[in-house]
Scaffold this active site. Structure first.
Site, PDB file in Angstrom:
ATOM      1  N   GLU A 197      45.308  72.795   8.598  1.00 31.87           N
ATOM      2  CA  GLU A 197      44.281  73.748   8.154  1.00 31.87           C
ATOM      3  C   GLU A 197      42.881  73.248   8.473  1.00 31.87           C
ATOM      4  O   GLU A 197      42.001  74.020   8.873  1.00 31.87           O
ATOM      5  CB  GLU A 197      44.427  73.998   6.641  1.00 31.87           C
ATOM      6  N   ASP A 244      44.009  77.011  -2.892  1.00 33.19           N
ATOM      7  CA  ASP A 244      43.158  76.044  -2.203  1.00 33.19           C
ATOM      8  C   ASP A 244      42.004  75.638  -3.112  1.00 33.19           C
ATOM      9  O   ASP A 244      41.496  76.454  -3.898  1.00 33.19           O
ATOM     10  CB  ASP A 244      42.607  76.655  -0.907  1.00 33.19           C
TER      11      ASP A 244
END
Length: 416
Positions: A197, A244
């Site tokens: 990511e 997140d």
């Protein structure tokens, strides 16, 4: 007529079970209390789930491999009924020249019995497990070691309840042909632990979300058998819930509702937050007994009521009525899936945590109460999605045997 009676009874039995199981229903307050907190498993030094992730884990590194092995060992040893698979890719990056960096995504799924390929619709829970190259030694506790550990706990907390629910369906006579007739839909849980990511240099469309882009394309190109309910792997995702930057205790995280199409899911999450707070099940709350007894000597009665602080609210957008949806402003692993029509619930605070992309985003700066609260909240949401009322274990015994209430629930579904 006599020869058809068994079929009629079976059909009525199936319809009764379906009527009681298809509807998306809230779990009770009693069931909320049964959701276990992670406790020692989230100890940053020795915790079984979290501590092995709190290390640098840049894609392709020894640390990345060690963390991936930690995930595999967990599912293999603790949750053997979950199916674990991998999706691999490689890519060049701005800082590695012509060297191809490997990216490995882990996909863990728990499907109901009798489910054929292409017949299961998923609640998909997602976090990335890689960390940044810089600053050197960066841990990324909120970003996103802690969310990965949360999803591991959620899978384990619901595993026994899923087994019980599907055993009850088996007892009720639910068979594959009943699904083929459209009387019930398969619902499963899917966990995606994504690699790559983070940007290797600076965040751009090319230097970011390497694993997510590869997985979304691969799932789009993975077709199910003809006449399946879902024609390819990506269409089987009912809701993509991305976690997140979670786990910092101060300031209190503020969670906007980013997408109009999933505001209903946001509202369900907000309602669960309110209910957990009302039952004093949010340890980070200033009104939690552990906080109030420490700060005010444990007031009681009228004095206790007067001493209560204003209750925080993470999901403050529950009554949002304007059209200022911020989903396109925060780039994250959801983008390749959203571009392919998947509904997204993005659980990321705005503003970001104060430790974001700093050396201080480490285990010592996690707030265990906040992290535990997030874990319980996500687990409760998944339990409601999977209609697990009546199938949760008593945390005092943590046994798989059904109690009388659960047996009564099954009987009510299986007896005409």
């Amino acid at each position: 007529m006599k020869t058809r009676l068994p079929f009629v009874l079976h059909a009525l039995q199936i319809l009764l079970f379906v009527c009681l199981s298809r509807e998306y229903t809230s779990i009770s307050d009693d069931a909320l209390k049964l959701i276990p907190r992670p406790r020692e498993d989230f100890d940053i030094k020795n915790g079984k789930l979290l501590s092995p992730i709190l290390r640098p884990r840049v894609p392709g590194s020894e640390g990345s491999t060690a963390v991936l092995n930690h995930f595999v060992d967990f599912f293999h040893n603790d949750l053997p009924q979950w199916k674990v698979s991998f999706q691999n890719s490689t890519s060049k990056t701005p800082v590695t020249g012509n060297k191809e960096i490997p990216f490995v995504n882990l996909i863990a799924t728990r499907d109901p019995p009798w489910a054929n390929p292409g017949e299961v619709g998923y609640l998909t829970l997602v976090a990335h497990y890689d960390s940044k190259m810089t600053p050197e030694g960066f841990i990324g506790a909120t970003d996103s070691a802690a969310p990965c550990a949360m999803l591991m706990h959620t899978a384990r907390a619901l595993d026994g309840a899923l087994t019980k629910k599907w055993a009850a369906m088996d007892q009720a006579g639910i068979k594959q042909e009943d699904y083929d007739l459209g009387l019930e839909e398969h619902k499963g849980i899917q966990i995606l632990l994504l690699d790559g990511e983070e940007a290797f240099d600076q965040w751009t469309k090319k230097d970011s979300i390497y694993g997510s882009k590869s997985l979304a394309a691969d799932m789009e190109a993975t077709f199910h058998p003809a006449l399946s309910t879902y024609y390819n792997a990506i269409s089987s995702i009912h809701l993509f819930v991305l976690l997140d930057l979670l786990g910092e205790g101060t300031p209190t995280p503020k969670m906007p509702s980013y997408f109009k199409t999933t505001h209903w899911a946001y509202q369900n999450m907000a309602t669960l937050e309110d209910r957990l707070r009302a039952q004093s099940l949010f340890s980070s709350s200033p009104n939690h007994p552990s906080k109030r007894s420490a700060s005010s000597g444990g007031p009681t009665g009228t004095n206790e009521q007067q001493a209560k602080s204003t209750e925080p609210k993470w999901f403050f957008d529950i009554d949002k009525s304007n059209d200022r949806w911020l989903g396109g402003l925060i780039e994250d692993d959801h983008l390749p899936f959203m571009a392919r029509g998947v509904d997204i619930l993005h659980l990321i605070p705005n503003p970001f945590p104060t430790v974001w992309h700093k050396e201080t985003d480490d285990g010592e700066h996690l707030d265990m109460d906040t992290l535990g609260d997030w874990t319980v909240l996500v687990t409760a949401f998944a339990a409601e999605w999977m209609d697990l009322e009546g199938y949760m274990d008593k945390k005092a015994t943590n046994k798989r045997a059904m109690n009388d209430k659960q047996k009564a629930k099954i009987i009510s579904k299986t007896e005409l």
